[in-house]
Scaffold this motif. Sequence first.
Motif, PDB file in Angstrom:
ATOM      1  N   ASP A 135      57.472  27.922  40.930  1.00 20.05           N
ATOM      2  CA  ASP A 135      57.244  28.580  39.646  1.00 20.05           C
ATOM      3  C   ASP A 135      55.747  28.660  39.418  1.00 20.05           C
ATOM      4  O   ASP A 135      55.099  27.657  39.132  1.00 20.05           O
ATOM      5  N   GLY A 136      55.199  29.852  39.575  1.00 18.31           N
ATOM      6  CA  GLY A 136      53.759  30.051  39.426  1.00 18.31           C
ATOM      7  C   GLY A 136      53.305  31.164  40.330  1.00 18.31           C
ATOM      8  O   GLY A 136      54.033  31.571  41.250  1.00 18.31           O
ATOM      9  N   ASP A 137      52.110  31.685  40.078  1.00 15.64           N
ATOM     10  CA  ASP A 137      51.688  32.825  40.885  1.00 15.64           C
ATOM     11  C   ASP A 137      51.054  32.384  42.205  1.00 15.64           C
ATOM     12  O   ASP A 137      50.572  31.268  42.366  1.00 15.64           O
ATOM     13  N   HIS A 138      51.085  33.313  43.139  1.00 19.23           N
ATOM     14  CA  HIS A 138      50.631  33.082  44.509  1.00 19.23           C
ATOM     15  C   HIS A 138      49.172  32.631  44.549  1.00 19.23           C
ATOM     16  O   HIS A 138      48.802  31.754  45.335  1.00 19.23           O
ATOM     17  N   PHE A 139      48.344  33.201  43.680  1.00 18.01           N
ATOM     18  CA  PHE A 139      46.911  32.903  43.704  1.00 18.01           C
ATOM     19  C   PHE A 139      46.637  31.474  43.245  1.00 18.01           C
ATOM     20  O   PHE A 139      45.757  30.795  43.784  1.00 18.01           O
ATOM     21  N   THR A 140      47.391  31.017  42.263  1.00 18.53           N
ATOM     22  CA  THR A 140      47.247  29.636  41.809  1.00 18.53           C
ATOM     23  C   THR A 140      47.562  28.665  42.937  1.00 18.53           C
ATOM     24  O   THR A 140      46.843  27.686  43.163  1.00 18.53           O
ATOM     25  N   ILE A 141      48.623  28.957  43.677  1.00 19.42           N
ATOM     26  CA  ILE A 141      49.041  28.086  44.768  1.00 19.42           C
ATOM     27  C   ILE A 141      47.971  28.036  45.858  1.00 19.42           C
ATOM     28  O   ILE A 141      47.730  26.988  46.461  1.00 19.42           O
ATOM     29  N   LEU A 142      47.305  29.166  46.097  1.00 15.94           N
ATOM     30  CA  LEU A 142      46.268  29.208  47.134  1.00 15.94           C
ATOM     31  C   LEU A 142      44.918  28.682  46.647  1.00 15.94           C
ATOM     32  O   LEU A 142      43.970  28.606  47.417  1.00 15.94           O
ATOM     33  N   GLY A 143      44.835  28.334  45.354  1.00 18.10           N
ATOM     34  CA  GLY A 143      43.642  27.636  44.875  1.00 18.10           C
ATOM     35  C   GLY A 143      42.609  28.474  44.152  1.00 18.10           C
ATOM     36  O   GLY A 143      41.468  28.028  43.976  1.00 18.10           O
ATOM     37  N   LEU A 144      42.990  29.686  43.693  1.00 19.79           N
ATOM     38  CA  LEU A 144      42.037  30.521  42.966  1.00 19.79           C
ATOM     39  C   LEU A 144      42.792  31.406  41.974  1.00 19.79           C
ATOM     40  O   LEU A 144      43.512  32.320  42.388  1.00 19.79           O
ATOM     41  N   PRO A 145      42.656  31.155  40.655  1.00 21.78           N
ATOM     42  CA  PRO A 145      43.299  32.016  39.654  1.00 21.78           C
ATOM     43  C   PRO A 145      42.659  33.412  39.657  1.00 21.78           C
ATOM     44  O   PRO A 145      41.782  33.723  38.859  1.00 21.78           O
ATOM     45  N   LEU A 146      43.106  34.242  40.577  1.00 27.30           N
ATOM     46  CA  LEU A 146      42.406  35.485  40.887  1.00 27.30           C
ATOM     47  C   LEU A 146      42.493  36.514  39.773  1.00 27.30           C
ATOM     48  O   LEU A 146      41.520  37.226  39.508  1.00 27.30           O
ATOM     49  N   LEU A 147      43.641  36.637  39.125  1.00 25.29           N
ATOM     50  CA  LEU A 147      43.788  37.690  38.116  1.00 25.29           C
ATOM     51  C   LEU A 147      42.825  37.494  36.948  1.00 25.29           C
ATOM     52  O   LEU A 147      42.200  38.454  36.481  1.00 25.29           O
ATOM     53  N   SER A 148      42.696  36.263  36.477  1.00 26.68           N
ATOM     54  CA  SER A 148      41.768  36.020  35.371  1.00 26.68           C
ATOM     55  C   SER A 148      40.322  36.177  35.826  1.00 26.68           C
ATOM     56  O   SER A 148      39.466  36.643  35.071  1.00 26.68           O
ATOM     57  N   LEU A 149      40.031  35.804  37.074  1.00 25.59           N
ATOM     58  CA  LEU A 149      38.681  36.000  37.609  1.00 25.59           C
ATOM     59  C   LEU A 149      38.343  37.489  37.673  1.00 25.59           C
ATOM     60  O   LEU A 149      37.241  37.901  37.271  1.00 25.59           O
ATOM     61  N   LEU A 150      39.262  38.301  38.158  1.00 24.45           N
ATOM     62  CA  LEU A 150      39.011  39.744  38.238  1.00 24.45           C
ATOM     63  C   LEU A 150      38.808  40.341  36.849  1.00 24.45           C
ATOM     64  O   LEU A 150      37.965  41.230  36.660  1.00 24.45           O
ATOM     65  N   ALA A 151      39.578  39.853  35.882  1.00 24.70           N
ATOM     66  CA  ALA A 151      39.414  40.351  34.511  1.00 24.70           C
ATOM     67  C   ALA A 151      38.010  40.040  33.996  1.00 24.70           C
ATOM     68  O   ALA A 151      37.380  40.884  33.333  1.00 24.70           O
ATOM     69  N   PHE A 152      37.508  38.845  34.289  1.00 23.46           N
ATOM     70  CA  PHE A 152      36.141  38.512  33.876  1.00 23.46           C
ATOM     71  C   PHE A 152      35.127  39.412  34.562  1.00 23.46           C
ATOM     72  O   PHE A 152      34.198  39.922  33.924  1.00 23.46           O
ATOM     73  N   LEU A 153      35.278  39.604  35.863  1.00 21.17           N
ATOM     74  CA  LEU A 153      34.323  40.443  36.598  1.00 21.17           C
ATOM     75  C   LEU A 153      34.326  41.869  36.066  1.00 21.17           C
ATOM     76  O   LEU A 153      33.273  42.507  35.968  1.00 21.17           O
ATOM     77  N   ARG A 154      35.499  42.362  35.684  1.00 23.51           N
ATOM     78  CA  ARG A 154      35.554  43.703  35.071  1.00 23.51           C
ATOM     79  C   ARG A 154      34.821  43.723  33.736  1.00 23.51           C
ATOM     80  O   ARG A 154      34.138  44.693  33.403  1.00 23.51           O
ATOM     81  N   SER A 155      34.947  42.646  32.973  1.00 17.36           N
ATOM     82  CA  SER A 155      34.283  42.592  31.662  1.00 17.36           C
ATOM     83  C   SER A 155      32.773  42.599  31.796  1.00 17.36           C
ATOM     84  O   SER A 155      32.059  42.970  30.857  1.00 17.36           O
ATOM     85  N   GLU A 156      32.278  42.193  32.977  1.00 19.56           N
ATOM     86  CA  GLU A 156      30.844  42.205  33.253  1.00 19.56           C
ATOM     87  C   GLU A 156      30.420  43.483  33.992  1.00 19.56           C
ATOM     88  O   GLU A 156      29.289  43.565  34.469  1.00 19.56           O
ATOM     89  N   ASN A 157      31.343  44.466  34.073  1.00 22.96           N
ATOM     90  CA  ASN A 157      31.073  45.735  34.764  1.00 22.96           C
ATOM     91  C   ASN A 157      30.694  45.544  36.230  1.00 22.96           C
ATOM     92  O   ASN A 157      29.862  46.283  36.780  1.00 22.96           O
ATOM     93  N   LEU A 158      31.298  44.538  36.853  1.00 20.49           N
ATOM     94  CA  LEU A 158      31.015  44.253  38.252  1.00 20.49           C
ATOM     95  C   LEU A 158      32.040  44.877  39.204  1.00 20.49           C
ATOM     96  O   LEU A 158      31.844  44.829  40.416  1.00 20.49           O
ATOM     97  N   LEU A 159      33.093  45.451  38.658  1.00 23.67           N
ATOM     98  CA  LEU A 159      34.146  46.063  39.479  1.00 23.67           C
ATOM     99  C   LEU A 159      34.347  47.521  39.078  1.00 23.67           C
ATOM    100  O   LEU A 159      34.303  47.860  37.899  1.00 23.67           O
ATOM    101  N   ALA A 160      34.609  48.368  40.072  1.00 24.21           N
ATOM    102  CA  ALA A 160      34.843  49.784  39.806  1.00 24.21           C
ATOM    103  C   ALA A 160      36.274  50.080  39.393  1.00 24.21           C
ATOM    104  O   ALA A 160      36.564  51.158  38.858  1.00 24.21           O
ATOM    105  N   ILE A 161      37.171  49.138  39.645  1.00 23.00           N
ATOM    106  CA  ILE A 161      38.584  49.349  39.327  1.00 23.00           C
ATOM    107  C   ILE A 161      38.974  48.498  38.120  1.00 23.00           C
ATOM    108  O   ILE A 161      38.730  47.290  38.144  1.00 23.00           O
TER     109      ILE A 161
END
Length: 202
Positions: free
Chosen positions: A176-202
């Motif tokens: 019970d939990g997402d794949h990224f958490t299990i692999l050791g990096l909460p990726l979705l929240s990290l990507l959301a932060f990077l987008r908020s800093e205009n660091l991602l094109a998508i």
Amino acid sequence: MTIWRGKDPLILASQSRARKMLLASAGIEFEALPADIDERAIQENSGLSAPAEIASLLAREKALFVSSERPGRFVVGADQTLALADRLFSKPAGRDQAAEQLRALAGQVHELYSAVAVAQDGKILFADTSVARMSMRPLREDGINAYLGQAGEAVTTSVGAYQLEGLGVHLFERIDGDHFTILGLPLLSLLAFLRSENLLAI
């Protein structure tokens, strides 16, 4: 064409193969520069006992350490803790300790806490912690020995003596939990932060 908009690549304060794979698969330009910190000493001196707080502290310390050496750069720190009730697990020192950990976890539900932090110029800009609940199936001694024999030295590189992206998947009956958490990096929240800093094109 790249989706990364930063002037310089992101820095990952880790040499974790799984974390590097996650960032690379997401199309993030990065370089890996592990933080030279004494994690166990930091944990002991903090007085913290909650696994989520320990993971968050270590992720922040890693990001801050490397950030202090790389002015202006965005630095990602990450850490993961494993807890079975009140017991915290560390990476096993060898096969015997790996076997002991698997005996303790077999037939039980444990938690993986994964924390991420982003620092720039010695300041934390973002932090998040997520949890996955892992139901390990009951294991017989011959099954543990077969797994350890096949997995080899890899069992000493991950807390709990398993890597879910590899042979460790055979040990579980429910997750019970997402794949990224299990692999050791909460990726979705990290990507959301990077987008908020205009660091991602998508």
